[in-house]
Design a protein around this motif. Structure first.
Motif, short mmCIF file in Angstrom:
data_model
loop_
_atom_site.label_atom_id
_atom_site.label_comp_id
_atom_site.label_asym_id
_atom_site.label_seq_id
_atom_site.Cartn_x
_atom_site.Cartn_y
_atom_site.Cartn_z
N THR A 134 -1.35 -18.40 9.12
CA THR A 134 -1.84 -19.48 8.26
C THR A 134 -1.28 -20.79 8.80
OG1 THR A 134 0.04 -19.46 6.72
CG2 THR A 134 -1.74 -17.88 6.30
N SER A 135 -1.60 -21.87 8.13
CA SER A 135 -1.08 -23.17 8.55
C SER A 135 0.42 -23.29 8.31
CB SER A 135 -1.80 -24.30 7.80
OG SER A 135 -1.60 -24.15 6.39
N TRP A 180 0.95 -15.11 16.72
CA TRP A 180 -0.11 -15.08 15.72
C TRP A 180 0.17 -16.15 14.67
CZ3 TRP A 180 -0.31 -11.38 11.01
CH2 TRP A 180 -1.49 -11.61 10.28
N ARG A 181 -0.71 -17.15 14.62
CA ARG A 181 -0.62 -18.20 13.60
C ARG A 181 -1.44 -17.74 12.40
NH1 ARG A 181 -1.85 -19.95 18.49
NH2 ARG A 181 -0.29 -21.14 19.67
N LYS A 214 -5.83 -18.87 16.75
CA LYS A 214 -4.69 -18.32 16.01
C LYS A 214 -3.86 -17.33 16.82
CE LYS A 214 -6.42 -18.78 11.29
NZ LYS A 214 -6.63 -18.08 9.99
#
Length: 390
Positions: free
Chosen positions: A276-277, A273-274, A241
């Protein structure tokens, strides 16, 4: 004419949708766009130029029609990519600025044996020069100046072991102007270094680069420079992430105007920064010299960017983008001059109406505060775009 071609293509959406495939060797696209700009010439609220005096307004709207294409060719182990696009831009009020922008490029992803690889990139483009940093400013900042850039860049990697490689690059770029010939310039660069990359993709690289910047015309108050920069680049992903990238370096440059040299630190820090999907956040901060400059010294920029993207549905996404830039004019042997600060905030919406058709819109606010007399401005924009891929 371009508008008719683009609109004709949109009329055949059903046919094109069946034919469209992102994996096609040949990809074509057409686009239509509209933009409103409240301060087209980026003028201080206390001044006007010959154009705004004549029209009695600072704002304008423009229509843009675009055609483009890309061709991907695989020849043995070599990959060639050819791309080109042309834009026809028409202004509602300041029609003297009507023009065509175009861009064409060739990229060769080359591979020799199992250890030597790289890229060769050639590009040429023509576009309208920006009014933001016009030397003439004031009443002179009102005419169409077309800017042409040509570049040729080579990149190479020699793999010594699975995780260790020697990296090198070289390139040249020229910038020419129809009107502002006094800032025509050429930049030659080269670099060499070594990189370590782990199995997970994390890396660290040390690099040393050389650069020579020359103007076509010598002026009493302005000259080019030579530069050497040593830097270290790091890329680290602690999880799926998060991506972290950092660069730190020191530039030693010498002005051809007075022969004096100066050391200037440079660096960048970036975070992805991922969360969430459906949501992704980006942040970056750094300091570096602007690629091209037009004064007696060099423009040193300190930049910060905050970006967030939200996939509301499979077809719709929102993006908000904030940029802050502090710029100073660095002159060897004297203190920084002409400090300025620019902030911009942009909100964009993109909707994929059909597989080949994307419709987008945006609003943007921008403000600059400058120590230069009449260098402040405020500007507001909004626009709509439709892109059709075939």
């Amino acid at each position: 004419m371009w508008f008719r071609i683009c609109l004709l293509g949109v009329c055949f959406i059903d046919y094109a949708q069946a034919a469209y495939d992102p994996e096609d060797i040949l990809k074509l696209n057409a686009g239509l766009g509209y933009q409103y700009d409240s301060n087209l010439f980026k003028l201080d609220e206390n001044i006007n130029n010959t154009q705004t005096n004549k029209m009695g307004k600072r704002s304008d709207s423009k229509l843009e029609a675009r055609l483009g294409g890309r061709l991907d060719l695989t020849i043995s182990r070599q990959l060639l990519t050819i791309n080109a696009d042309i834009n026809q831009i028409s202004y509602q009020n300041f029609s003297d600025l009507n023009h065509n922008d175009w861009n064409a490029g060739l990229t060769w992803n080359w591979l020799v044996g199992s250890t030597l690889s790289g890229k060769l990139i050639a590009n040429t483009s023509t576009r309208m020069s920006s009014f933001e940093d016009d030397f003439l400013s004031g009443s002179g900042n009102s005419v169409l100046d077309m800017q042409r850039q040509n570049s040729l860049n080579w990149q190479g990697t020699l793999q010594l072991k699975s995780s260790i490689a020697i990296i090198a690059s070289a390139g040249t770029t020229t910038e020419k102007h129809d009107l502002k010939e006094y800032i025509n310039a050429k930049s030659d660069v080269a670099s060499i270094g070594m990189q370590y990359q782990s199995e997970k993709g994390n890396f660290i690289a040390a690099r040393h680069s050389w650069r020579k910047y020359t103007y076509d015309q010598d002026l009493p108050f302005r000259a080019g420079f030579t530069e050497q920069t040593s830097s270290i680049d790091i890329g680290y992903a602690p999880s799926s992430k998060i991506d972290l990238n950092a660069s730190v370096g020191l530039s030693q440059w010498e002005s051809a105007l007075n022969g004096q040299s100066q050391n200037t630190p440079q660096g960048d820090l970036a975070l992805v920064w991922r969360a969430t999907s459906k949501s992704i956040f980006r942040m970056s901060y750094g300091q570096s010299f602007a690629e091209f400059t037009s004064g007696a010294g060099r423009n040193l920029d300190q930049r910060m960017n905050l970006n967030a993207k939200w996939l509301m549905t499979e077809r719709t996404d929102w993006t908000i983008d904030f940029n802050h830039r502090d710029r100073s004019l660095e002159v060897v042997g004297s203190r920084s001059a002409n400090d300025e600060s620019t902030d911009s905030l942009r909100l964009a919406l993109s909707y994929r109406a059909l597989k080949p058709l994307t419709i987008s819109s945006y609003v943007q606010a921008e403000q600059r505060k400058s120590d230069v007399r009449n260098g402040n401005y405020k500007d507001y924009q909004f626009g709509f775009n439709a892109r059709f891929d075939y």
